[in-house]
Motif scaffolding. Structure first.
Motif, PDB file in Angstrom:
ATOM      1  N   LEU A   1       0.842  -1.192   0.000  1.00 33.79           N
ATOM      2  CA  LEU A   1       0.000   0.000   0.000  1.00 33.79           C
ATOM      3  C   LEU A   1       0.875   1.239   0.000  1.00 33.79           C
ATOM      4  N   PHE A   2       0.291   2.368  -0.376  1.00 24.13           N
ATOM      5  CA  PHE A   2       1.027   3.615  -0.246  1.00 24.13           C
ATOM      6  C   PHE A   2       0.079   4.765   0.046  1.00 24.13           C
ATOM      7  N   GLU A   3       0.639   5.831   0.586  1.00 25.14           N
ATOM      8  CA  GLU A   3      -0.074   7.073   0.840  1.00 25.14           C
ATOM      9  C   GLU A   3       0.803   8.229   0.378  1.00 25.14           C
ATOM     10  N   THR A   4       0.202   9.186  -0.311  1.00 21.73           N
ATOM     11  CA  THR A   4       0.895  10.409  -0.694  1.00 21.73           C
ATOM     12  C   THR A   4       0.330  11.533   0.154  1.00 21.73           C
ATOM     13  N   ILE A   5       1.158  12.100   1.007  1.00 27.04           N
ATOM     14  CA  ILE A   5       0.696  12.959   2.089  1.00 27.04           C
ATOM     15  C   ILE A   5       1.245  14.375   1.927  1.00 27.04           C
ATOM     16  N   LYS A   6       0.381  15.350   1.979  1.00 30.02           N
ATOM     17  CA  LYS A   6       0.830  16.741   1.980  1.00 30.02           C
ATOM     18  C   LYS A   6       1.446  17.070   3.334  1.00 30.02           C
ATOM     19  N   VAL A   7       2.629  17.679   3.308  1.00 30.69           N
ATOM     20  CA  VAL A   7       3.316  18.072   4.536  1.00 30.69           C
ATOM     21  C   VAL A   7       3.189  19.584   4.676  1.00 30.69           C
ATOM     22  N   VAL A   8       2.595  20.025   5.766  1.00 31.76           N
ATOM     23  CA  VAL A   8       2.414  21.452   6.031  1.00 31.76           C
ATOM     24  C   VAL A   8       3.071  21.777   7.365  1.00 31.76           C
ATOM     25  N   ASN A   9       4.072  22.661   7.324  1.00 37.49           N
ATOM     26  CA  ASN A   9       4.814  23.030   8.537  1.00 37.49           C
ATOM     27  C   ASN A   9       5.310  21.803   9.284  1.00 37.49           C
ATOM     28  N   GLN A  10       5.858  20.861   8.500  1.00 37.54           N
ATOM     29  CA  GLN A  10       6.489  19.637   9.009  1.00 37.54           C
ATOM     30  C   GLN A  10       5.507  18.691   9.701  1.00 37.54           C
ATOM     31  N   GLN A  11       4.222  18.805   9.351  1.00 39.99           N
ATOM     32  CA  GLN A  11       3.205  17.909   9.881  1.00 39.99           C
ATOM     33  C   GLN A  11       2.469  17.225   8.727  1.00 39.99           C
ATOM     34  N   PRO A  12       2.127  15.936   8.891  1.00 30.94           N
ATOM     35  CA  PRO A  12       1.385  15.223   7.842  1.00 30.94           C
ATOM     36  C   PRO A  12      -0.086  15.636   7.839  1.00 30.94           C
ATOM     37  N   SER A  13      -0.499  16.351   6.809  1.00 32.80           N
ATOM     38  CA  SER A  13      -1.861  16.859   6.721  1.00 32.80           C
ATOM     39  C   SER A  13      -2.867  15.719   6.512  1.00 32.80           C
ATOM     40  N   LEU A  14      -4.036  15.868   7.117  1.00 31.20           N
ATOM     41  CA  LEU A  14      -5.108  14.869   7.014  1.00 31.20           C
ATOM     42  C   LEU A  14      -4.648  13.480   7.453  1.00 31.20           C
ATOM     43  N   TRP A  15      -3.743  13.427   8.393  1.00 32.51           N
ATOM     44  CA  TRP A  15      -3.172  12.143   8.778  1.00 32.51           C
ATOM     45  C   TRP A  15      -4.228  11.153   9.270  1.00 32.51           C
ATOM     46  N   HIS A  16      -5.238  11.629   9.992  1.00 29.31           N
ATOM     47  CA  HIS A  16      -6.238  10.690  10.523  1.00 29.31           C
ATOM     48  C   HIS A  16      -6.972   9.967   9.394  1.00 29.31           C
ATOM     49  N   LEU A  17      -7.134  10.630   8.243  1.00 25.84           N
ATOM     50  CA  LEU A  17      -7.794   9.995   7.108  1.00 25.84           C
ATOM     51  C   LEU A  17      -6.843   9.073   6.347  1.00 25.84           C
ATOM     52  N   HIS A  18      -5.579   9.474   6.217  1.00 27.04           N
ATOM     53  CA  HIS A  18      -4.589   8.575   5.627  1.00 27.04           C
ATOM     54  C   HIS A  18      -4.447   7.309   6.482  1.00 27.04           C
ATOM     55  N   LYS A  19      -4.409   7.498   7.787  1.00 23.97           N
ATOM     56  CA  LYS A  19      -4.250   6.364   8.695  1.00 23.97           C
ATOM     57  C   LYS A  19      -5.449   5.415   8.607  1.00 23.97           C
ATOM     58  N   ALA A  20      -6.650   5.983   8.493  1.00 21.54           N
ATOM     59  CA  ALA A  20      -7.852   5.152   8.387  1.00 21.54           C
ATOM     60  C   ALA A  20      -7.838   4.336   7.103  1.00 21.54           C
ATOM     61  N   ARG A  21      -7.409   4.960   5.997  1.00 24.90           N
ATOM     62  CA  ARG A  21      -7.340   4.213   4.730  1.00 24.90           C
ATOM     63  C   ARG A  21      -6.266   3.135   4.795  1.00 24.90           C
ATOM     64  N   LEU A  22      -5.133   3.446   5.424  1.00 23.14           N
ATOM     65  CA  LEU A  22      -4.082   2.444   5.602  1.00 23.14           C
ATOM     66  C   LEU A  22      -4.585   1.255   6.410  1.00 23.14           C
ATOM     67  N   ALA A  23      -5.288   1.541   7.480  1.00 20.64           N
ATOM     68  CA  ALA A  23      -5.806   0.460   8.333  1.00 20.64           C
ATOM     69  C   ALA A  23      -6.758  -0.429   7.537  1.00 20.64           C
ATOM     70  N   ASN A  24      -7.589   0.182   6.720  1.00 16.48           N
ATOM     71  CA  ASN A  24      -8.506  -0.575   5.874  1.00 16.48           C
ATOM     72  C   ASN A  24      -7.730  -1.428   4.870  1.00 16.48           C
ATOM     73  N   GLY A  25      -6.700  -0.834   4.245  1.00 18.98           N
ATOM     74  CA  GLY A  25      -5.904  -1.570   3.267  1.00 18.98           C
ATOM     75  C   GLY A  25      -5.128  -2.713   3.880  1.00 18.98           C
ATOM     76  N   ILE A  26      -4.559  -2.482   5.045  1.00 20.76           N
ATOM     77  CA  ILE A  26      -3.811  -3.521   5.750  1.00 20.76           C
ATOM     78  C   ILE A  26      -4.726  -4.703   6.088  1.00 20.76           C
ATOM     79  N   ALA A  27      -5.942  -4.385   6.520  1.00 19.50           N
ATOM     80  CA  ALA A  27      -6.896  -5.453   6.839  1.00 19.50           C
ATOM     81  C   ALA A  27      -7.315  -6.208   5.575  1.00 19.50           C
ATOM     82  N   ARG A  28      -7.548  -5.489   4.481  1.00 20.27           N
ATOM     83  CA  ARG A  28      -7.986  -6.131   3.237  1.00 20.27           C
ATOM     84  C   ARG A  28      -6.902  -7.049   2.679  1.00 20.27           C
TER      85      ARG A  28
END
Length: 282
Positions: A30-57
């Protein structure tokens, strides 16, 4: 051309991934392309949720705790106010053969890139969509997640090279609108926000999820359904979105089977979500 600023493998600097890795051999990951704003991963909670779904699938034996920590640590090393982090998770090494039994440990790569130099007019005056001939196959077991096999998108993106097109619209094998090559699609019909159903194919983008999440909090109805080209052509507004580029209004499009080019204005709904995304994400 984007320049890679650094690559970290399981939290440590690295130069390459092992040849026998199942992600390289089979796209098993799996992969995620994440916007970094002021050295923080933007929308991380949504990227993490999609990752969790992908890992389970995909049934990849993986704990997101360390991965989350590595992502935040690597983003802290981005030298600019805005940039991009690419997170790749594979099942790891496993030798030859499709059977994943005995493979591992899981490989985790995080790469940093400068923020893409998209034309400013894509955001301000909108884009022209290219009508891709490549169609997406139905596979509900993989639909929605961002797995490593992106060959359909590669084929679709090869169909045009002209700078006049900002994105390409992709349909499924039933002729329904699914997404663009690197973004999700929204349209406005009778002041109703609509986005294609992605239960059979396509990627459930985090920007799409952000719009659905915030619309629900505000009590705004968003319809998720099968979108036909006829619906697209009768819409009053159309825009595409992803977590890195934000929201681009769609200005024009002409399908292979449609006699005339369709044009849309940049409407109030599009402008509202553009501004909302800026206020929340920067």
């Amino acid at each position: 051309m984007a320049k890679r600023l650094g690559c970290w493998l399981n939290g440590e600097p690295c130069q390459y991934i092992a040849v026998g890795d199942r992600g390289l051999s089979y796209g098993d990951g799996l992969f995620e392309t994440i916007k970094v704003v002021n050295q923080q991963p933007s929308l991380w909670h949504l990227h993490k949720a999609r990752l969790a779904n992908g890992i389970a699938r995909l049934k990849i034996p993986c704990d997101l705790t360390d991965i989350e920590r590595w992502v935040f640590e690597v983003c802290q090393q981005h030298p600019s106010a805005k940039g991009v982090a690419k997170l790749i998770i594979t099942r790891g090494g496993g030798g030859r053969g499709y059977n994943p039994l005995g493979s591992g440990p899981v490989t985790v790569l995080v790469e940093l890139y400068p923020y893409p130099d998209y034309p400013a007019e894509n955001w301000s005056t909108g884009i022209q969509l290219f009508p891709c001939a490549t169609q997406l196959a139905h596979q509900p077991l993989l639909a929605g997640i961002k797995h490593l096999n992106r060959l359909e998108q590669v084929l679709a993106r090869q169909e045009w090279q002209s700078a006049e097109y900002g994105e390409g619209l992709v349909l499924d094998q039933s002729g329904y609108v699914v997404e663009a090559t690197m973004s999700n699609v929204f349209l406005v019909c009778d002041n109703q926000l609509i986005t294609p159903d992605l239960s059979l194919c396509g990627v459930e983008g985090t920007c799409r999820a952000f719009i659905l999440e915030h619309a629900e909090k505000q009590g705004t109805s968003v319809e998720v359904l099968n979108v036909t080209l006829a619906m697209l052509f009768t819409a009053t507004e159309v825009f595409v979105c992803n977590s890195v580029l934000g929201i681009w209004p769609v200005r024009t499009y002409q399908a292979h089977c449609w006699p005339e080019q369709k044009c849309w204005p940049i409407g109030h709904m599009t402008q509202y979500w553009q501004q909302t995304l800026i206020e929340v994400l920067g």
